[in-house]
Motif scaffolding. Structure first.
Motif, short mmCIF file in Angstrom:
data_model
loop_
_atom_site.label_atom_id
_atom_site.label_comp_id
_atom_site.label_asym_id
_atom_site.label_seq_id
_atom_site.Cartn_x
_atom_site.Cartn_y
_atom_site.Cartn_z
N ILE A 298 0.06 -11.04 -9.95
CA ILE A 298 0.62 -9.79 -10.71
C ILE A 298 2.07 -9.98 -10.15
N GLY A 299 2.51 -10.70 -9.22
CA GLY A 299 3.71 -10.64 -8.61
C GLY A 299 4.11 -9.36 -7.73
N ARG A 300 3.10 -9.01 -7.06
CA ARG A 300 3.34 -7.76 -6.21
C ARG A 300 2.87 -8.07 -4.77
N ARG A 301 3.27 -7.69 -3.77
CA ARG A 301 3.07 -7.61 -2.56
C ARG A 301 2.38 -6.44 -1.81
N LEU A 302 1.47 -6.60 -0.90
CA LEU A 302 0.90 -5.48 -0.23
C LEU A 302 1.64 -4.67 0.73
N PRO A 303 2.09 -3.53 0.74
CA PRO A 303 2.83 -2.92 1.85
C PRO A 303 2.25 -2.77 2.95
N ARG A 304 2.88 -2.49 4.03
CA ARG A 304 2.23 -2.55 5.51
C ARG A 304 2.52 -0.90 5.96
N PRO A 305 1.71 -0.08 6.27
CA PRO A 305 0.11 -0.32 6.02
C PRO A 305 -0.20 -0.32 4.46
N ALA A 306 -1.61 -0.52 4.28
CA ALA A 306 -1.91 -0.32 2.99
C ALA A 306 -3.62 0.10 3.05
N PHE A 307 -3.80 0.85 2.03
CA PHE A 307 -5.25 1.18 1.87
C PHE A 307 -5.75 0.54 0.44
N VAL A 308 -6.55 -0.39 0.66
CA VAL A 308 -7.08 -1.39 -0.60
C VAL A 308 -8.48 -0.94 -1.04
N GLU A 309 -8.42 -0.62 -2.13
CA GLU A 309 -10.02 -0.11 -2.55
C GLU A 309 -10.34 -1.16 -3.58
N LEU A 310 -11.71 -1.81 -3.71
CA LEU A 310 -12.26 -2.69 -4.62
C LEU A 310 -13.44 -1.92 -5.04
N GLU A 311 -13.32 -1.62 -6.40
CA GLU A 311 -14.40 -0.92 -6.97
C GLU A 311 -15.12 -1.78 -8.28
N ILE A 312 -16.46 -1.74 -8.17
CA ILE A 312 -17.44 -2.40 -9.04
C ILE A 312 -18.40 -1.42 -9.66
N GLU A 313 -18.24 -1.37 -11.09
CA GLU A 313 -19.29 -0.43 -11.72
C GLU A 313 -20.68 -0.71 -10.97
N LYS A 314 -21.37 0.46 -11.02
CA LYS A 314 -22.82 0.63 -10.49
C LYS A 314 -22.98 0.07 -8.95
N ILE A 315 -21.89 -0.57 -8.29
CA ILE A 315 -22.06 -0.80 -6.78
C ILE A 315 -21.57 0.12 -6.09
N GLY A 316 -19.99 0.41 -6.04
CA GLY A 316 -19.15 1.32 -5.57
C GLY A 316 -17.95 0.87 -5.03
N ILE A 317 -17.44 1.27 -3.88
CA ILE A 317 -16.09 1.02 -3.55
C ILE A 317 -15.90 0.49 -2.28
N LEU A 318 -15.59 -0.73 -2.10
CA LEU A 318 -15.23 -1.47 -0.86
C LEU A 318 -13.94 -1.33 -0.52
N SER A 319 -13.54 -0.25 0.44
CA SER A 319 -12.19 -0.10 1.06
C SER A 319 -11.92 -0.54 2.63
N GLN A 320 -10.67 -0.95 2.77
CA GLN A 320 -10.26 -1.30 4.06
C GLN A 320 -8.78 -0.89 4.12
N TYR A 321 -8.75 -0.50 5.59
CA TYR A 321 -6.98 -0.38 5.78
C TYR A 321 -6.43 -1.49 6.27
N VAL A 322 -5.18 -1.87 5.90
CA VAL A 322 -4.53 -3.04 6.42
C VAL A 322 -3.24 -2.63 7.29
N VAL A 323 -3.11 -3.02 8.48
CA VAL A 323 -1.97 -2.44 9.49
C VAL A 323 -1.21 -3.60 10.16
N PRO A 324 -0.14 -3.02 10.28
CA PRO A 324 0.47 -4.34 11.03
C PRO A 324 0.07 -4.48 12.56
N ALA A 325 0.40 -5.90 12.82
CA ALA A 325 -0.02 -6.41 13.96
C ALA A 325 0.94 -5.62 15.05
N PRO A 326 0.46 -5.34 16.11
CA PRO A 326 1.39 -4.77 17.01
C PRO A 326 2.36 -5.63 17.64
#
Length: 326
Positions: A298-326
């Motif tokens: 879709i022509g976008r890029r994740l920011p740093r940091p980012a909180f990504v949530e993937l949701e599917i009906e009847k299952i739930g939300i898989l969420s993870q934080y993405v942080v820059p490497a030290p």
């Protein structure tokens, strides 16, 4: 039923849990049935078959206060380490968008003199068979040792400037076998989960440029294959081929789709793959990415940091934080 794996405060032991559907508690099945090996882990439950599910259903219907734990007091772990992971070509509509972006990236970020059209045609030729529903289901292997937990903090790999998520539905195989008919395939599916096929887009593009495939180290890196937050039994899902799917980044919706985009069903996948080789209980099969289920297409890029949530009906939300490497 929805099953999770967690550890309790001060106790690193992984425990099998059952969601009590009250938004507050899990039943610690490992504590509820301490002498039953079926509840030692999610894989043990899968291997136990109907006997384990019947006992879990009994625990769901008759709660035992001594085995209840507060959901916000435990740390979720990966549901289990799969015996095998396959990312299958059941959804393919996102590929043309992704290939177009890859071709554009190669023409603007490398010294290769080939045109956008040349790059696109080469990639389209490699994947063209996947668009035909009459073609047997194809899949790419994933490394089960790279699974990561729901709510985990994922470190952005230093070798990449373009980390991307991929929203997929996944099936968990509950019973192995060979040459399984599609009509019997549902008996071999334990349940379903949300799968995030994390991808390094610039690494992937360079691999394609060098004549390699689109997988490999662009897909399998530490914590790159996450699924969860639970595994939902197939009876609770009903039809898995018409579920709403949504991506949010830092609370904003970045993509929406549906599992109705699948050109092959899970029963077809079981029939096709088991005709070529034996499948085993404890495998996890992704569908491929839902259209608009990745930031790259879709022509976008994740920011740093980012909180990504993937949701599917009847299952739930898989969420993870993405942080820059030290």
């Amino acid at each position: 039923m929805k099953f999770v794996t967690f550890h309790r405060p001060g106790d690193p032991k992984a425990r099998l849990g059952l969601d009590n559907n009250d938004d507050e508690t899990y039943t610690d099945l490992t504590a509820r049935f301490p002498d039953d090996p079926a509840f030692a882990s999610m894989l043990a439950l899968i291997d136990a078959g109907d006997r384990g599910l019947d006992a879990a259903w009994h625990a769901y219907q008759r709660l035992d206060g001594s085995a209840l734990v507060a959901r916000d007091a435990v740390t979720l772990l990966p549901p289990f380490t799969p015996r095998r992971m396959r990312d299958c070509g059941l959804m393919v509509s996102h590929l043309r968008q992704s290939m177009s972006r890859t071709a554009r990236w190669l023409t603007t970020h490398t010294d290769d003199e080939r045109s956008y059209g040349t790059f696109y045609e080469q990639m389209d030729g490699a994947f063209r068979a996947l668009y035909d529903p009459s073609t047997p289901v194809q899949f790419a292997e994933r490394n089960p040792q790279t699974v990561s937990a729901p709510h985990a903090v994922l470190e952005w790999p230093a070798e990449s400037e373009h980390l991307d998520y991929e929203l997929e539905l996944a099936a968990v195989i509950g019973k192995g076998g060979s040459r399984i008919a599609a009509a019997d395939a549902e008996d071999h599916i334990f349940g379903y989960t949300v799968y995030n096929d994390w991808t390094l887009r610039d690494v992937q593009a360079r691999n394609v440029l060098g004549g390699g495939d689109a997988h490999g180290d662009a897909k399998d890196f530490p914590q790159s294959n996450s699924f969860g937050p639970c595994v939902v039994t197939r009876d609770e899902i009903g039809d898995p081929h018409d579920l709403r799917m949504t991506v949010r980044v830092n609370g904003e919706v970045w993509g929406e789709g549906s599992s109705s985009q699948m050109i092959h069903t899970f029963p077809q996948a079981v029939e096709d793959i088991s005709a070529r080789e034996e499948i085993v209980a404890g495998e996890v099969w992704g569908t491929g990415t839902v259209r608009n289920g990745s930031s790259f297409e879709i022509g976008r890029r994740l920011p740093r940091p980012a909180f990504v949530e993937l949701e599917i009906e009847k299952i739930g939300i898989l969420s993870q934080y993405v942080v820059p490497a030290p």
